[in-house]
Design a protein around this motif. Structure first.
Motif, mmCIF file in Angstrom:
data_model
loop_
_atom_site.group_PDB
_atom_site.id
_atom_site.type_symbol
_atom_site.label_atom_id
_atom_site.label_comp_id
_atom_site.label_asym_id
_atom_site.label_seq_id
_atom_site.Cartn_x
_atom_site.Cartn_y
_atom_site.Cartn_z
ATOM 1 N N SER A 35 -70.775 -32.082 38.561
ATOM 2 C CA SER A 35 -69.672 -31.627 37.721
ATOM 3 C C SER A 35 -70.187 -30.964 36.446
ATOM 4 O O SER A 35 -69.511 -30.137 35.859
ATOM 5 N N HIS A 36 -71.422 -31.297 36.031
ATOM 6 C CA HIS A 36 -72.005 -30.660 34.849
ATOM 7 C C HIS A 36 -72.429 -29.220 35.124
ATOM 8 O O HIS A 36 -72.682 -28.471 34.189
ATOM 9 N N THR A 37 -72.545 -28.863 36.398
ATOM 10 C CA THR A 37 -72.958 -27.505 36.716
ATOM 11 C C THR A 37 -71.776 -26.547 36.728
ATOM 12 O O THR A 37 -71.969 -25.347 36.778
ATOM 13 N N ARG A 38 -70.575 -27.087 36.699
ATOM 14 C CA ARG A 38 -69.376 -26.262 36.633
ATOM 15 C C ARG A 38 -68.623 -26.627 35.384
ATOM 16 O O ARG A 38 -68.356 -27.802 35.137
ATOM 17 N N VAL A 39 -68.265 -25.630 34.602
ATOM 18 C CA VAL A 39 -67.535 -25.879 33.375
ATOM 19 C C VAL A 39 -66.053 -25.888 33.714
ATOM 20 O O VAL A 39 -65.512 -24.910 34.226
ATOM 21 N N LEU A 40 -65.396 -27.035 33.453
ATOM 22 C CA LEU A 40 -63.999 -27.206 33.821
ATOM 23 C C LEU A 40 -63.092 -27.151 32.608
ATOM 24 O O LEU A 40 -63.465 -27.547 31.509
ATOM 25 N N THR A 41 -61.866 -26.691 32.851
ATOM 26 C CA THR A 41 -60.828 -26.731 31.825
ATOM 27 C C THR A 41 -60.274 -28.142 31.784
ATOM 28 O O THR A 41 -60.592 -28.983 32.624
ATOM 29 N N GLY A 42 -59.394 -28.403 30.859
ATOM 30 C CA GLY A 42 -58.713 -29.686 30.803
ATOM 31 C C GLY A 42 -57.808 -29.909 32.002
ATOM 32 O O GLY A 42 -57.397 -31.030 32.292
ATOM 33 N N LEU A 43 -57.495 -28.834 32.723
ATOM 34 C CA LEU A 43 -56.631 -28.927 33.900
ATOM 35 C C LEU A 43 -57.426 -29.267 35.157
ATOM 36 O O LEU A 43 -56.850 -29.421 36.227
ATOM 37 N N GLY A 44 -58.753 -29.339 35.047
ATOM 38 C CA GLY A 44 -59.581 -29.679 36.191
ATOM 39 C C GLY A 44 -59.988 -28.494 37.053
ATOM 40 O O GLY A 44 -60.549 -28.674 38.116
ATOM 41 N N ILE A 45 -59.715 -27.280 36.601
ATOM 42 C CA ILE A 45 -60.164 -26.082 37.320
ATOM 43 C C ILE A 45 -61.280 -25.441 36.508
ATOM 44 O O ILE A 45 -61.399 -25.691 35.313
ATOM 45 N N THR A 46 -62.079 -24.622 37.163
ATOM 46 C CA THR A 46 -63.159 -23.973 36.423
ATOM 47 C C THR A 46 -62.585 -22.928 35.479
ATOM 48 O O THR A 46 -61.516 -22.367 35.715
ATOM 49 N N TRP A 47 -63.326 -22.676 34.414
ATOM 50 C CA TRP A 47 -62.899 -21.629 33.493
ATOM 51 C C TRP A 47 -62.879 -20.274 34.200
ATOM 52 O O TRP A 47 -62.017 -19.436 33.937
ATOM 53 N N VAL A 48 -63.805 -20.059 35.119
ATOM 54 C CA VAL A 48 -63.825 -18.803 35.868
ATOM 55 C C VAL A 48 -62.525 -18.640 36.642
ATOM 56 O O VAL A 48 -61.897 -17.581 36.621
ATOM 57 N N GLY A 49 -62.104 -19.695 37.312
ATOM 58 C CA GLY A 49 -60.843 -19.653 38.060
ATOM 59 C C GLY A 49 -59.648 -19.441 37.144
ATOM 60 O O GLY A 49 -58.703 -18.709 37.481
ATOM 61 N N TYR A 50 -59.669 -20.084 35.985
ATOM 62 C CA TYR A 50 -58.591 -19.929 35.019
ATOM 63 C C TYR A 50 -58.480 -18.476 34.539
ATOM 64 O O TYR A 50 -57.401 -17.892 34.539
ATOM 65 N N TYR A 51 -59.619 -17.902 34.146
ATOM 66 C CA TYR A 51 -59.594 -16.521 33.664
ATOM 67 C C TYR A 51 -59.205 -15.546 34.781
ATOM 68 O O TYR A 51 -58.514 -14.553 34.534
ATOM 69 N N ARG A 52 -59.656 -15.819 35.994
ATOM 70 C CA ARG A 52 -59.279 -14.971 37.128
ATOM 71 C C ARG A 52 -57.763 -15.002 37.328
ATOM 72 O O ARG A 52 -57.127 -13.955 37.483
ATOM 73 N N ALA A 53 -57.169 -16.193 37.306
ATOM 74 C CA ALA A 53 -55.719 -16.320 37.479
ATOM 75 C C ALA A 53 -54.972 -15.637 36.332
ATOM 76 O O ALA A 53 -53.971 -14.940 36.561
ATOM 77 N N TYR A 58 -60.340 -21.298 22.385
ATOM 78 C CA TYR A 58 -60.152 -22.697 22.765
ATOM 79 C C TYR A 58 -61.357 -23.212 23.559
ATOM 80 O O TYR A 58 -61.860 -24.305 23.298
ATOM 81 N N GLN A 59 -61.828 -22.424 24.528
ATOM 82 C CA GLN A 59 -62.974 -22.837 25.329
ATOM 83 C C GLN A 59 -64.206 -23.039 24.445
ATOM 84 O O GLN A 59 -64.928 -24.027 24.587
ATOM 85 N N LEU A 60 -64.451 -22.126 23.543
ATOM 86 C CA LEU A 60 -65.581 -22.251 22.623
ATOM 87 C C LEU A 60 -65.474 -23.520 21.788
ATOM 88 O O LEU A 60 -66.439 -24.262 21.636
#
Length: 185
Positions: free
Chosen positions: A110-128, A169-171
């Motif tokens: 889980s440390h290799t993927r940076v997750l949002t508070g929603l439990g999804i990756t930041w990459v997935g969040y920005y893509r959406a 927010y992510q920063l």
């Protein structure tokens, strides 16, 4: 959460939650990190298949050169797999040369993927966020009812503002997390 968590698997050992320095030590080796990622993705496998996958990841060649495959195999068997097994992250059957990740490996991978508070990756969040923003702009330009009444500049501006606010927010979150890690909390 308790300081002790069940590692599961055939070993039946109980393991404490890994402290940050042990997680970082596990991830400090690209071979251990690649092996854990592969095992979490593929499940149980042979040590031979694991060493070939790690060697391919290292070299980018398929198949990887024989000397690299041999080096990876030897380091996995001699160093990395026993260490991961001792930490309760993998179940390593030395006799049959089979290996699988245990549920406790999630605390490392889980440390290799940076997750949002929603439990999804930041990459997935920005893509959406980008897809939704693009859809709203195109719908406004295409004359979709309700959205056609809105100037396309409005959804474009809102999407860009959402990206900017999300980035700040992510920063902020990542800096807080790093500060807590270095403070030992």
């Amino acid at each position: 959460m308790s300081d002790i968590e069940r590692a599961g698997g055939l070993t039946g050992r109980f393991r404490r939650r890994l402290p940050a320095h042990e997680v970082h030590e596990v991830l400090s080796s690209t071979r251990r990190s690649a092996a854990l990622s592969y095992l979490r993705r593929e499940g149980e496998t042979s040590v031979q298949a694991l060493s070939e996958a790690v060697a391919t990841a290292e070299t980018g060649a398929r198949p990887a050169p024989r000397d690299v495959r041999l080096s990876v195999y030897n380091s996995l068997v001699g160093t990395h797999l026993p260490k991961l097994a001792a930490l309760g992250l993998v179940d390593y059957d030395v006799e049959h040369k089979r290996i699988r990740a245990l549920p406790a490996a999630r605390q490392v991978t889980s440390h290799t993927r940076v997750l949002t508070g929603l439990g999804i990756t930041w990459v997935g969040y920005y893509r959406a966020l980008g897809i939704v923003g693009l859809f709203l702009v195109v719908a406004s330009l295409a004359g979709v009812p309700v959205l056609s009444a809105v100037d396309p500049l409005v959804p474009a501006t809102l999407a860009l503002a959402a990206f900017a606010v999300s980035g700040v927010y992510q920063l902020w979150i990542e800096r807080r997390r790093a500060h807590r890690t270095f403070q030992g909390q």
